[in-house]
Write an enzyme that holds these catalytic residues in place. Structure first.
Site, mmCIF file in Angstrom:
data_model
loop_
_atom_site.group_PDB
_atom_site.id
_atom_site.type_symbol
_atom_site.label_atom_id
_atom_site.label_comp_id
_atom_site.label_asym_id
_atom_site.label_seq_id
_atom_site.Cartn_x
_atom_site.Cartn_y
_atom_site.Cartn_z
ATOM 1 N N ASN A 41 4.374 -1.210 10.629
ATOM 2 C CA ASN A 41 5.561 -1.380 9.964
ATOM 3 C C ASN A 41 6.466 -0.730 10.851
ATOM 4 O O ASN A 41 6.414 -0.116 12.362
ATOM 5 C CB ASN A 41 5.631 -0.777 8.929
ATOM 6 C CG ASN A 41 4.536 0.543 8.925
ATOM 7 O OD1 ASN A 41 5.356 1.929 10.340
ATOM 8 N ND2 ASN A 41 2.803 0.417 9.000
ATOM 9 N N GLY A 94 2.111 -4.215 1.731
ATOM 10 C CA GLY A 94 1.132 -5.248 1.229
ATOM 11 C C GLY A 94 2.344 -6.430 2.168
ATOM 12 O O GLY A 94 1.610 -7.127 0.903
ATOM 13 N N SER A 106 5.842 1.383 2.898
ATOM 14 C CA SER A 106 5.050 1.738 3.758
ATOM 15 C C SER A 106 4.068 3.054 3.817
ATOM 16 O O SER A 106 4.710 3.853 3.527
ATOM 17 C CB SER A 106 5.210 1.301 5.192
ATOM 18 O OG SER A 106 4.283 1.383 6.142
ATOM 19 N N SER A 107 2.902 2.986 4.118
ATOM 20 C CA SER A 107 0.692 3.583 3.971
ATOM 21 C C SER A 107 2.238 4.967 4.729
ATOM 22 O O SER A 107 1.652 5.877 4.774
ATOM 23 C CB SER A 107 -0.147 3.598 3.547
ATOM 24 O OG SER A 107 -0.191 3.025 5.260
ATOM 25 N N GLU A 108 2.676 4.118 6.224
ATOM 26 C CA GLU A 108 2.920 4.741 6.852
ATOM 27 C C GLU A 108 4.358 5.678 7.489
ATOM 28 O O GLU A 108 4.817 6.658 7.882
ATOM 29 C CB GLU A 108 3.021 3.735 8.149
ATOM 30 C CG GLU A 108 1.427 4.032 8.790
ATOM 31 C CD GLU A 108 0.348 5.079 9.215
ATOM 32 O OE1 GLU A 108 0.881 6.010 9.338
ATOM 33 O OE2 GLU A 108 -0.228 4.562 9.493
ATOM 34 N N HIS A 165 -0.014 -2.441 15.454
ATOM 35 C CA HIS A 165 -1.303 -2.785 15.924
ATOM 36 C C HIS A 165 -1.608 -3.316 17.215
ATOM 37 O O HIS A 165 -2.506 -4.291 17.018
ATOM 38 C CB HIS A 165 -2.021 -3.021 14.910
ATOM 39 C CG HIS A 165 -2.169 -1.353 13.850
ATOM 40 N ND1 HIS A 165 -2.756 -2.412 12.942
ATOM 41 C CD2 HIS A 165 -1.682 -0.689 13.375
ATOM 42 C CE1 HIS A 165 -2.253 -0.747 11.978
ATOM 43 N NE2 HIS A 165 -1.893 0.061 12.420
#
Length: 213
Positions: free
Chosen positions: A35, A50, A78-80, A100
């Site tokens: 992200n 997603g 984003s989850s982050e 990543h």
């Protein structure tokens, strides 16, 4: 948003799409992993949850205030996002890139820091620390990353990946590329022998040489 900030936000949305595509093309992310975000005044534009980074459209990227409240956009951030917001609050960063990528994740899964085996590590501030593991998207992970990135432009995240900051998306993205290169050099060097780590005196000499022109 006032007109000037609105224009900045629109520009950052387009930049997030551009650098998202570049990150995917270079193999720094896969699928929906990773992200990016960028800051304009007291607003943060972040990639959504997603959505693959190479399929982003500007309107996909939500706009948040520094408390994490969505002020524009339909998609979920984003989850982050908590880590991104924590980095903006703790540093002078204007952009954050989280990936990543393979070699960074290898080092982050096996080491407590990436030692300076090449003087280009100085461009990130020196040895790159590995933040202690915590579940993604949690305040604990954000705190661990803040501690690891202190006085640096990059940090690794144990068994997770990498994060870089910069004065804009270009600088943060180039820091990500450099970090991945340094990690790859280190991992490949381990296959040949024991990598030589530059001493403080050697690193200081590089700084002095650069300052001397």
């Amino acid at each position: 948003m006032d007109e000037q900030v609105d224009e900045q936000v629109d520009g950052l949305r387009r930049e997030l799409c551009e650098y998202g595509r570049r990150a995917a093309a270079l193999g720094l992310v896969i699928g929906t992993s990773g992200n990016l975000s960028a800051r304009a005044a007291d607003l943060v534009v972040v990639t959504p949850s997603g959505v693959a980074l190479d399929q982003l459209r500007p309107e996909d990227c939500p706009v948040l205030d520094l408390e994490g409240r969505v002020v524009d956009g339909e998609r979920k951030p984003s989850s982050e996002t908590p880590m991104h917001l924590a980095l903006y609050q703790a540093t002078g960063a204007r952009a954050v890139v989280h990936t990543h990528s393979v070699f960074a994740t290898v080092v982050a899964s096996t080491m407590t820091e990436l030692p300076p085996v090449h003087y280009n590590a100085l461009l990130l501030g020196g040895a790159v620390r590995v933040a202690a593991y915590a579940t993604y998207g949690t305040p604990e992970l954000a705190d661990n990353v803040i501690a690891a990135i202190r006085d640096r432009q990059a940090a690794l995240m144990a068994s997770h990946g990498a994060v870089t900051i910069g004065g804009g998306l270009e600088q943060a993205f180039e820091a990500t590329r450099l970090l991945e290169w340094l990690c790859e050099v280190y991992v490949r060097a381990l296959g040949v022998g024991r990598p030589s780590v530059l001493t403080e005196d050697q690193l200081t000499a590089v700084i002095e040489r650069a300052l001397a022109g």
